[in-house]
Scaffold this motif. Structure first.
Motif, PDB file in Angstrom:
ATOM      1  N   GLU A 103       0.856  -1.190   0.000  1.00  0.00           N
ATOM      2  CA  GLU A 103       0.000   0.000   0.000  1.00  0.00           C
ATOM      3  C   GLU A 103       0.894   1.242   0.000  1.00  0.00           C
ATOM      4  O   GLU A 103       1.799   1.368   0.831  1.00  0.00           O
ATOM      5  N   PHE A 104       0.647   2.159  -0.949  1.00  0.00           N
ATOM      6  CA  PHE A 104       1.388   3.422  -1.002  1.00  0.00           C
ATOM      7  C   PHE A 104       0.412   4.575  -0.778  1.00  0.00           C
ATOM      8  O   PHE A 104      -0.562   4.743  -1.526  1.00  0.00           O
ATOM      9  N   LEU A 105       0.688   5.349   0.268  1.00  0.00           N
ATOM     10  CA  LEU A 105      -0.210   6.418   0.710  1.00  0.00           C
ATOM     11  C   LEU A 105       0.215   7.754   0.112  1.00  0.00           C
ATOM     12  O   LEU A 105       1.398   8.116   0.143  1.00  0.00           O
ATOM     13  N   PHE A 106      -0.748   8.507  -0.416  1.00  0.00           N
ATOM     14  CA  PHE A 106      -0.454   9.772  -1.094  1.00  0.00           C
ATOM     15  C   PHE A 106      -0.228  10.932  -0.127  1.00  0.00           C
ATOM     16  O   PHE A 106       0.412  11.932  -0.479  1.00  0.00           O
ATOM     17  N   GLY A 107      -0.767  10.841   1.070  1.00  0.00           N
ATOM     18  CA  GLY A 107      -0.633  11.965   2.008  1.00  0.00           C
ATOM     19  C   GLY A 107      -1.611  13.086   1.708  1.00  0.00           C
ATOM     20  O   GLY A 107      -1.524  14.176   2.294  1.00  0.00           O
ATOM     21  N   THR A 108      -2.559  12.847   0.803  1.00  0.00           N
ATOM     22  CA  THR A 108      -3.591  13.812   0.461  1.00  0.00           C
ATOM     23  C   THR A 108      -4.775  13.054  -0.116  1.00  0.00           C
ATOM     24  O   THR A 108      -4.610  11.932  -0.608  1.00  0.00           O
ATOM     25  N   ARG A 109      -5.950  13.634  -0.032  1.00  0.00           N
ATOM     26  CA  ARG A 109      -7.138  13.001  -0.608  1.00  0.00           C
ATOM     27  C   ARG A 109      -7.468  13.672  -1.943  1.00  0.00           C
ATOM     28  O   ARG A 109      -7.671  14.894  -1.999  1.00  0.00           O
ATOM     29  N   LEU A 110      -7.498  12.874  -2.986  1.00  0.00           N
ATOM     30  CA  LEU A 110      -7.792  13.419  -4.312  1.00  0.00           C
ATOM     31  C   LEU A 110      -9.291  13.590  -4.499  1.00  0.00           C
ATOM     32  O   LEU A 110     -10.091  12.786  -4.025  1.00  0.00           O
ATOM     33  N   ARG A 111      -9.649  14.657  -5.185  1.00  0.00           N
ATOM     34  CA  ARG A 111     -11.037  14.843  -5.595  1.00  0.00           C
ATOM     35  C   ARG A 111     -11.206  14.308  -7.011  1.00  0.00           C
ATOM     36  O   ARG A 111     -10.232  14.175  -7.754  1.00  0.00           O
TER      37      ARG A 111
END
Length: 314
Positions: free
Chosen positions: A213-221
């Motif tokens: 799992e690779f986490l972006f550190g932000t939530r994309l819209r």
């Protein structure tokens, strides 16, 4: 001149034996020696037949370091039969036999059953990471680099993704890595290289599978684009012979580059495709190794199915 005559008789006997039993490179070397021609002279004769082959290639052929494969190279072999005063098809026959042995020695392609078993394991690992079939991401571009090490092993791979979210709240990507037969997933490591960090990692020994799992550190819209890069260090299996990428759905551009250690170069590389794991392979195309010891393929718009690069060792 008894000594010279004796040497000629020995050379002729060695040539006759090599032409009967091979292998190709031994027969070629014996034929060149029996005719007393330096490689530069052989090359000159080939140009008179309208065939261009470098002295280095001729040297590789007679040493067994390379085998003629391309149409131009096979034309050269037929010309060599005339130049070296050999029976018609004698060298071509030895080449064909060498190819048959090479094919027989290759491991069978991964079976449909193994794909089915692996897919069941993958579903289980994805469930543990609470991943849904729809990742919420559309791939615009996926550039992948595979490195084969000095022991001919699958040493590592690196992936660079360009994606766009098609729903709100996407904040991660699940990567899947399949090691070669005999690999040890427990010894593999993953690296978040750009615009992400490593989350949970799951491994399955029997199928050689690693899911990370690779986490972006932000939530994309919905509509947002995102670029990220990650890598997997492997190197835990034996000799590698191919790299395959399976696409469950259509996507954007896909580029695959396979790089080889300069001290462990393959004799031949090719690309191939499959409609599914159960389908036969097709679309075979030879790939030429570059001066940087790599080959690549580019799919401008990826369709669902399987694409890969395979390579042969001597």
């Amino acid at each position: 001149m008894p000594h010279a005559t004796q040497q000629a008789d020995v050379a002729t006997a060695e040539l006759d034996s090599a032409l009967r039993g091979g292998p190709f490179h031994v027969a070629l070397r014996a034929a060149i020696a029996a005719r007393g021609l330096p490689l530069q002279r052989v090359q000159h004769h080939l140009t008179r037949y309208g065939v261009k082959v470098g002295v280095t290639s001729l040297s590789y052929w007679q040493q067994g370091a390379r085998r003629p494969q391309r149409p131009e190279s096979l034309r050269a072999v037929r010309a060599l039969e005339e130049i070296l005063q050999l029976p018609e098809e004698s060298l071509i026959r030895l080449l064909a036999e060498a190819e048959e042995r090479s094919v027989a020695a290759r491991p069978a392609a991964r079976s449909y059953r193994s794909f089915v078993e692996a897919s069941g394991v993958l579903e289980q690992l994805l469930a543990e990471l609470e991943s849904t079939p729809d990742s919420g991401l559309h791939t615009f571009g996926h550039h992948e680099r595979v490195r084969v090490g000095p022991r001919r092993e699958l040493a590592s791979r690196e992936s660079h993704h360009i994606v766009r979210a098609h729903r709100d709240g996407i904040d991660r990507f699940i990567a899947v890595h399949y090691g070669d037969p005999g690999c040890t997933p427990e010894q593999m490591t993953v690296h978040a290289l750009e615009n992400c960090r490593t989350g949970r990692v799951r491994r399955h020994h029997d199928t050689g599978m690693l899911v990370a799992e690779f986490l972006f550190g932000t939530r994309l819209r919905s509509g947002d684009t995102f670029l990220f890069r990650y890598g997997v260090e492997d190197g835990t299996a034996g000799v590698s012979r191919e790299y395959v990428r399976d696409f469950g759905s259509a996507g954007g551009q896909y580029a695959l580059q396979v790089s080889f250690d300069e001290n462990a170069l393959p004799t031949r590389c090719h690309r191939f495709t499959q409609h599914s794991a159960a389908a036969p392979r097709s679309g075979r195309q030879e790939l030429r190794l570059t001066g940087h010891h790599s080959v690549h393929l580019v799919e401008p718009r990826m369709r669902s199915g399987i694409v890969g690069i395979g390579w042969d060792w001597e």
